[in-house]
Structure formats: structure tokens, C-alpha cells
Enzyme design. Sequence first.
Site, mmCIF file in Angstrom:
data_model
loop_
_atom_site.group_PDB
_atom_site.id
_atom_site.type_symbol
_atom_site.label_atom_id
_atom_site.label_comp_id
_atom_site.label_asym_id
_atom_site.label_seq_id
_atom_site.Cartn_x
_atom_site.Cartn_y
_atom_site.Cartn_z
ATOM 1 N N SER A 177 37.398 37.350 37.572
ATOM 2 C CA SER A 177 36.639 36.766 38.681
ATOM 3 C C SER A 177 36.019 35.430 38.279
ATOM 4 C CB SER A 177 35.524 37.716 39.122
ATOM 5 O OG SER A 177 36.041 38.968 39.495
HETATM 6 N N1 SAH Z 1 36.101 42.877 36.708
HETATM 7 C C1 SAH Z 1 37.303 42.147 36.340
HETATM 8 C C2 SAH Z 1 37.973 41.478 37.524
HETATM 9 C C3 SAH Z 1 38.928 42.380 38.042
HETATM 10 S S1 SAH Z 1 40.112 41.946 39.249
HETATM 11 C C4 SAH Z 1 37.030 41.142 35.248
HETATM 12 O O1 SAH Z 1 35.875 40.946 34.892
HETATM 13 O O2 SAH Z 1 37.995 40.574 34.730
HETATM 14 C C5 SAH Z 1 40.196 43.557 40.005
HETATM 15 C C6 SAH Z 1 40.740 44.662 39.136
HETATM 16 O O3 SAH Z 1 40.597 45.862 39.879
HETATM 17 C C7 SAH Z 1 42.227 44.539 38.805
HETATM 18 O O4 SAH Z 1 42.419 44.634 37.431
HETATM 19 C C8 SAH Z 1 42.847 45.730 39.555
HETATM 20 O O5 SAH Z 1 43.973 46.284 38.888
HETATM 21 C C9 SAH Z 1 41.683 46.699 39.594
HETATM 22 N N2 SAH Z 1 41.736 47.712 40.656
HETATM 23 C C10 SAH Z 1 42.151 47.597 41.939
HETATM 24 N N3 SAH Z 1 42.034 48.777 42.600
HETATM 25 C C11 SAH Z 1 41.509 49.672 41.695
HETATM 26 C C12 SAH Z 1 41.169 51.065 41.750
HETATM 27 N N4 SAH Z 1 41.346 51.797 42.859
HETATM 28 N N5 SAH Z 1 40.662 51.633 40.635
HETATM 29 C C13 SAH Z 1 40.493 50.924 39.500
HETATM 30 N N6 SAH Z 1 40.813 49.617 39.375
HETATM 31 C C14 SAH Z 1 41.315 48.996 40.454
#
Ligand code: SAH
Length: 219
Positions: free
Chosen positions: A67
Site C-alpha cells: 500500500s
Molecule cells: N498489507 C499489505 C498490503 C496488501 S495488498 C502490505 O503492507 O504490503 C492486499 C493483500 O490482501 C494481498 O496480498 C492479497 O493477496 C490479500 N488478500 C486479499 N483477500 C484476502 C483474504 N480474503 N484473506 C487474506 N488475504 C487476502
Amino acid sequence: MRKFEDTYRHKGLRKQLVDGLREKGISDEKVLQAINQIPRHYFLDTALDRIAYEDRAFPIAEGQTISQPYTVAFQTQLLQVKPGEKILEIGTGSAYQASVLAELGAQVYTIERQKALFDSNKHFVLKAKYPQIKFFYGDGFEGLPTFAPFDKIIITAAAPFIPPKLVDQMKIGAMMVVPLDEGEKQRMHRLTKLPDGSLKEEAFTAFSFVPMLTGRTGG
Ligand code: SAH
């Protein structure tokens, strides 16, 4: 083997990033200090080293993103993290957001649905620094009933609705920060669980996240 170095140049760029976040309205100095402490370039491909401190999202593996720092700061500020709190994060991704929460003294439980991303965090570079981050491979819609209830929940993907099982896993008085889908964009929400179990809802500005999807992949 990649060599991780936090040089004066990186530190200088990070300070500029933090000053920029303050100008954009982030006012919680603890959150800004946490961002100032964490080498964001460690979470990105070495090719992005020179631009790691620009205030923008970047691609990580599996078509996902780390993000934008402003988004991380905004969500973290809304969460009002206190040392020792038990926080559930949905969407580990690069583990940058989890590190910011750990730097603020939280016990972090973070779930990722993509096996490749979960596996890449087995060699998480700041593991020794943040032993209080626990990594889980699973579907965030299910939460972690074994470790519930939580003081705070943060969802870092675009949620199509408020996941009911996560609401069940909030303590009374707990907060959930979640970007809720409105088509193209998501509006950031903060939900607080009231003594009667109902939710107080506050809505903030719009952001753009990758989708929160059901099930796990690659396992
Ligand atoms: N917090 C992260 C940003 C993540 S982007 C950071 O600091 O880098 C969003 C993430 O959520 C992705 O890796 C995606 O695979 C995950 N995601 C999406 N749906 C999800 C779910 N139902 N359970 C767990 N992870 C999920």
C-alpha cells in the site's frame, strides 16, 4: 543472498516521506515515527530501491501491492494502536503494514490468502526485530477464531461487505478499519463494537485497494 542496508540516503528520503505525510494531514506523531523507523525499501524489489520512498503503492509478487505510505499511515492512525494490543490484519502482502503495527508495540496476527506471498514471509527480513508478528495462511473472511477476540482489526484489501465472522472476533470496544467497496473506489470505514454488540460506523475518504477475495490460492 540479498544484502539489506539502511543507508543515510535511505534515512534522508524516509524523513522527507514522513514530512510529506504530515503535510498531507497525518497528525499522529507515533505513527509518523514508526514509518520513520522502518526501511520500506526492504519490502520492495531491489530495482525499486531508488523510488521506495515515494508516496505511492508498488507491485509485489502475485499481482499484489504494498500500500501507499499515506494509506498505511491513514489506516494506522484510525486504528489508535496502543502497546500490547492484539491486532488482526487481513492481507499480509509484503508485511510492511504489519511491521508498522509491531513497531507501535502491537501483537500482530496477519493472514494472507496467497501461498506464494505467505511463503515469502517465512524469510521476513525483520523477523528478529518483530517476533510479535505471527503469520497465517488462510482466508481472511474466516479470521482467526482460535486467537479471538481482538482489540483491533485492519483489512488491507477492498472488502465487498463487512465480514460477519470478523465482527464476531472483535472485543467490546474494539475497532475495525476497513476499506468498503463502492465500485471503482473504496471508502475507508472505522467500526467500533458497542456494549450491545452493534457497530458504530464512521466513514472517511476514498482509497483504491486490490480486492479482498474468498478462499486461499496456491496451497
Ligand atoms: N498489507 C499489505 C498490503 C496488501 S495488498 C502490505 O503492507 O504490503 C492486499 C493483500 O490482501 C494481498 O496480498 C492479497 O493477496 C490479500 N488478500 C486479499 N483477500 C484476502 C483474504 N480474503 N484473506 C487474506 N488475504 C487476502
